[in-house]
Design an enzyme around this catalytic site. Structure first.
Site, PDB file in Angstrom:
ATOM      1  N   SER A 171       0.841  -1.190   0.000  1.00  0.00           N
ATOM      2  CA  SER A 171       0.000   0.000   0.000  1.00  0.00           C
ATOM      3  C   SER A 171       0.876   1.239   0.000  1.00  0.00           C
ATOM      4  O   SER A 171       2.016   1.209   0.474  1.00  0.00           O
ATOM      5  CB  SER A 171      -0.902   0.007   1.235  1.00  0.00           C
ATOM      6  OG  SER A 171      -1.543   1.258   1.396  1.00  0.00           O
ATOM      7  N   TYR A 202      -1.762  -0.304  10.746  1.00  0.00           N
ATOM      8  CA  TYR A 202      -1.867  -0.676   9.335  1.00  0.00           C
ATOM      9  C   TYR A 202      -0.663  -0.171   8.546  1.00  0.00           C
ATOM     10  O   TYR A 202      -0.038  -0.916   7.787  1.00  0.00           O
ATOM     11  CB  TYR A 202      -3.161  -0.124   8.742  1.00  0.00           C
ATOM     12  CG  TYR A 202      -3.375  -0.514   7.300  1.00  0.00           C
ATOM     13  CD1 TYR A 202      -3.798  -1.800   6.971  1.00  0.00           C
ATOM     14  CD2 TYR A 202      -3.136   0.384   6.269  1.00  0.00           C
ATOM     15  CE1 TYR A 202      -3.981  -2.175   5.646  1.00  0.00           C
ATOM     16  CE2 TYR A 202      -3.311   0.018   4.943  1.00  0.00           C
ATOM     17  CZ  TYR A 202      -3.735  -1.254   4.634  1.00  0.00           C
ATOM     18  OH  TYR A 202      -3.910  -1.625   3.316  1.00  0.00           O
ATOM     19  N   LYS A 234       2.338  -2.499   6.595  1.00  0.00           N
ATOM     20  CA  LYS A 234       2.673  -2.383   5.181  1.00  0.00           C
ATOM     21  C   LYS A 234       4.131  -1.976   4.983  1.00  0.00           C
ATOM     22  O   LYS A 234       4.781  -2.400   4.027  1.00  0.00           O
ATOM     23  CB  LYS A 234       1.724  -1.399   4.494  1.00  0.00           C
ATOM     24  CG  LYS A 234       0.287  -1.919   4.391  1.00  0.00           C
ATOM     25  CD  LYS A 234       0.228  -3.270   3.672  1.00  0.00           C
ATOM     26  CE  LYS A 234      -1.197  -3.746   3.444  1.00  0.00           C
ATOM     27  NZ  LYS A 234      -1.249  -5.034   2.713  1.00  0.00           N
TER      28      LYS A 234
END
Length: 232
Positions: free
Chosen positions: A124, A137, A141
């Site tokens: 991402s 999160y 990533k």
């Protein structure tokens, strides 16, 4: 930002259309059933990839695999000061640990056969850009990007390439819903030089390129699919 079910489904179907023998792995049997109804050549496997033992048992007898897309992911948003151990562990188990484990299983088979292979981890733009309420999160990533590079270093001598794709907001059904507020969308979109979010096909096509022989000299790359967001 990740592809969710729609993106995973689109990737599996695109690979099948290209002639690949596809094995689709997810934890929801209903999703697998509907996928096979749409493309009967796809082999479904139902397992929670966060469960190390169950994953090992499910994948150990899968036939030779030359191409792997690691696209399992989950997101749970909390302000930094409210992150809990359970939330932290859940995201790392799925977004990082599962990718490492599945890649280990597949790469061992590639190495034993002496065959070339390609692995794509779906990351991402959040790996490189801090986003409010995305502390864990974003961190998963970023970890996945570094895992990609270490895998490329260690597996490259065995002619196994490893890369990642790093999308911006992707216009799946969930993406359209989550970014339907014009003010919220403008804040993000104004930082994208092309002036629009990604479509599922944009990410799928990047994955297909990295899996294919057309990217034979591409290894250890984190490929932005973001319209220039990270470049600016």
């Amino acid at each position: 930002f990740y592809l969710n079910l729609a993106g995973k489904r689109a990737t599996a179907l695109a690979l099948a259309r290209c002639g690949a023998k596809v094995v689709a792995v997810t934890r929801t049997q209903a999703d697998l059933n509907s996928l096979v109804e749409e493309c009967a050549s796809i082999t479904p496997l139902c397992v929670d990839l966060a469960d190390w033992g169950a994953t090992e048992a499910t994948l150990q007898d899968v036939g030779p695999i030359d191409l792997l897309v690691n696209n399992a992911a989950c997101a749970s948003l909390q302000p930094f000061l409210e992150v809990t151990p359970d939330q932290f562990d859940q995201l790392f188990s799925v977004n990082v640990k599962a990718a490492l484990h599945v890649a280990q299983i597949v790469a061992r088979g590639m190495k034993a056969r002496g065959s070339k292979g390609s692995i794509v981890n779906v990351s991402s733009q959040a790996s490189q850009c801090a986003l409010r309420d995305h502390a864990v999160y974003c961190t998963t990533k970023a970890a996945l990007d570094m895992l990609t590079k270490v895998m490329a270093l260690e597996l490259g001598p065995h002619q196994i390439r490893v890369n990642s794709v790093n999308p911006t907001v992707v216009m799946t059904e969930m993406g359209r819903l989550g970014w339907s507020n014009p003010e919220k969308a403008h804040t993000m979109m104004s930082r994208i030089p092309l002036g629009h979010f990604a479509e599922v096909e944009d990410v799928v096509n990047s994955i297909l390129f990295l899996l294919s022989e057309k990217s034979n000299m591409t290894n250890g790359v984190c490929l932005p699919v973001d319209g220039g967001f990270l470049a600016c």
